[in-house]
Design a protein around this motif. Structure first.
Motif, short mmCIF file in Angstrom:
data_model
loop_
_atom_site.label_atom_id
_atom_site.label_comp_id
_atom_site.label_asym_id
_atom_site.label_seq_id
_atom_site.Cartn_x
_atom_site.Cartn_y
_atom_site.Cartn_z
N SER A 19 0.82 -1.22 0.00
CA SER A 19 0.00 0.00 0.00
C SER A 19 0.85 1.27 0.00
CB SER A 19 -0.94 0.01 1.21
OG SER A 19 -0.20 0.10 2.41
N GLY A 20 2.19 1.10 0.10
CA GLY A 20 3.07 2.27 0.11
C GLY A 20 2.79 3.15 1.32
N ASN A 21 2.68 4.44 1.08
CA ASN A 21 2.39 5.38 2.17
C ASN A 21 0.90 5.59 2.38
OD1 ASN A 21 5.14 5.91 2.69
ND2 ASN A 21 5.22 7.35 0.97
N ASN A 22 0.08 4.91 1.57
CA ASN A 22 -1.36 5.12 1.65
C ASN A 22 -1.99 4.42 2.85
OD1 ASN A 22 -1.23 6.53 -0.83
ND2 ASN A 22 -1.40 4.61 -1.98
N GLY A 23 -1.39 3.31 3.27
CA GLY A 23 -1.94 2.57 4.39
C GLY A 23 -3.08 1.64 4.03
N TYR A 24 -3.57 1.77 2.80
CA TYR A 24 -4.70 0.93 2.38
C TYR A 24 -4.66 0.80 0.86
CZ TYR A 24 -9.40 -0.90 1.68
OH TYR A 24 -10.44 -1.69 1.32
N GLY A 54 -2.29 -9.76 3.14
CA GLY A 54 -3.51 -9.12 2.64
C GLY A 54 -3.99 -7.98 3.51
N GLY A 55 -3.15 -7.56 4.47
CA GLY A 55 -3.58 -6.55 5.44
C GLY A 55 -3.90 -5.19 4.87
N ASN A 56 -3.44 -4.90 3.65
CA ASN A 56 -3.77 -3.63 3.01
C ASN A 56 -5.21 -3.60 2.50
OD1 ASN A 56 -2.86 -5.65 1.15
ND2 ASN A 56 -2.77 -4.11 -0.45
N ILE A 57 -5.84 -4.77 2.46
CA ILE A 57 -7.22 -4.86 1.97
C ILE A 57 -8.16 -5.36 3.07
CG2 ILE A 57 -8.76 -5.97 0.29
CD1 ILE A 57 -6.32 -6.15 -1.60
N TRP A 58 -7.74 -6.41 3.76
CA TRP A 58 -8.61 -7.00 4.79
C TRP A 58 -7.78 -7.81 5.76
CZ3 TRP A 58 -13.49 -6.56 6.46
CH2 TRP A 58 -14.00 -7.55 7.29
N ARG A 59 -8.08 -7.66 7.05
CA ARG A 59 -7.45 -8.47 8.09
C ARG A 59 -8.49 -9.33 8.76
NH1 ARG A 59 -2.50 -8.18 9.82
NH2 ARG A 59 -1.11 -6.49 9.21
N GLY A 60 -8.25 -10.64 8.77
CA GLY A 60 -9.22 -11.54 9.37
C GLY A 60 -9.46 -11.26 10.84
N ILE A 61 -8.39 -11.00 11.59
CA ILE A 61 -8.53 -10.75 13.03
C ILE A 61 -9.35 -9.48 13.27
CG2 ILE A 61 -7.26 -10.11 15.12
CD1 ILE A 61 -5.06 -12.01 14.25
N ALA A 62 -9.09 -8.45 12.47
CA ALA A 62 -9.85 -7.20 12.62
C ALA A 62 -11.32 -7.42 12.28
CB ALA A 62 -9.26 -6.12 11.71
N GLY A 63 -11.57 -8.21 11.25
CA GLY A 63 -12.95 -8.51 10.88
C GLY A 63 -13.67 -9.29 11.96
N MET A 83 -5.78 -11.03 -4.54
CA MET A 83 -5.79 -9.76 -5.25
C MET A 83 -4.38 -9.15 -5.30
SD MET A 83 -9.33 -8.21 -3.63
CE MET A 83 -9.26 -6.67 -4.52
N ASN A 84 -3.69 -9.16 -4.16
CA ASN A 84 -2.33 -8.64 -4.13
C ASN A 84 -1.40 -9.46 -5.01
OD1 ASN A 84 -2.84 -6.53 -2.34
ND2 ASN A 84 -2.42 -7.75 -0.53
N SER A 85 -1.57 -10.76 -4.99
CA SER A 85 -0.70 -11.64 -5.79
C SER A 85 -0.89 -11.41 -7.28
CB SER A 85 -0.99 -13.11 -5.44
OG SER A 85 -0.71 -13.37 -4.08
N LEU A 86 -2.13 -11.22 -7.70
CA LEU A 86 -2.39 -10.95 -9.12
C LEU A 86 -1.80 -9.61 -9.54
CD1 LEU A 86 -6.08 -12.22 -9.42
CD2 LEU A 86 -4.01 -13.35 -10.26
#
Length: 243
Positions: A19-24, A54-63, A83-86
């Motif tokens: 995610s770079g500096n965007n955080g998401y 995958g934490g830039n898109i979704w975190r299971g623990i947070a969900g 998604m990140n891998s593709l």
């Protein structure tokens, strides 16, 4: 040609680093930078496998903390890693690095299923292999995926690329000015001191299979190549004492 110290590596890229500096989300410039660094290593005839978080898109623990069933939340996180891998595969192939994505959850239209022997064959042919969808099971992190795949494909090292820190510290360096950076650690020290390098399952798996881990910053261009060539950057974690 400079001689690498490793022949086959697993590169663990956190979702946050994508995610770079965007955080998401996915930062195109950061993805391109990582792809260029991977290409430098491939050109040294090093076999490269990659595990994306995958934490830039979704975190299971947070969900799960928000009330979603933990297993369901983790499966959603696995899809985020795909998604990140593709995205990373696309960036690599745009600069002429042949790449295959293998997923632990079958999705035949977009990626190969994970098959150990096929993955090794791709690596032997000079292709980068990206392992997506975690282990395919809830309750396991992508750190554990990296440790598991490294053991399965007999990788010589796991390179853990970070975007905020340049190694392992005794405390959070952003919160504690006295935090000390370690040059070397053992897995027992990591576990006993709860340093949070990777989760305990992943650390134990690496320790049991004698797989060293190098934690370093990916934001500085060329760092992956420097690690592969044996340069002392970041922190190295090993099973026993490090000379």
């Amino acid at each position: 040609m400079q001689k690498p110290v490793y022949k086959r590596i697993v590169l663990k890229v956190s979702g946050e680093s994508l995610s770079g500096n965007n955080g998401y989300g996915i930062d195109a410039a950061m993805i391109s930078s990582i792809a260029e660094q991977v290409k430098e290593v491939v050109e040294l005839n090093v076999e490269v496998a990659i595990v994306c978080g995958g934490g830039n898109i979704w975190r299971g623990i947070a969900g799960s903390a928000k009330g979603i069933d933990r297993a369901t939340a983790d499966y959603m996180g696995m899809l985020a890693t795909v998604m990140n891998s593709l995205a990373l595969q696309d960036a690599l192939e745009q600069i002429d690095v042949p790449t295959r994505v293998q997923t632990s959850i079958a999705m035949q239209q977009i990626a190969e299923p994970y098959i150990r022997r096929r993955a090794i064959r791709h690596l032997e042919k000079g292709r980068v292999v990206i392992f997506a969808a975690g282990t395919g099971n809830p309750f396991f992190s992508t750190d554990t995926t990296a440790a598991l795949r490294a053991a399965e494909i007999e990788a010589e090292v796991i390179l853990m690329a970070k975007n905020k820190v340049d190694g392992v510290y005794s405390a959070d360096p952003f919160k504690d000015a006295t935090a000390e950076k370690f040059e070397t650690l053992t897995y027992l020290e990591v576990l006993n001191r709860n340093l949070g390098v990777m989760d305990s399952t992943a650390s134990s798996l690496c320790m049991d299979n004698d797989i060293p881990l190098v934690v370093f910053s990916i934001t500085e261009q060329g760092n992956i190549k420097r690690v592969v060539l044996g340069e002392k950057i970041g922190t190295i974690v090993m099973k026993g004492s490090v000379n």
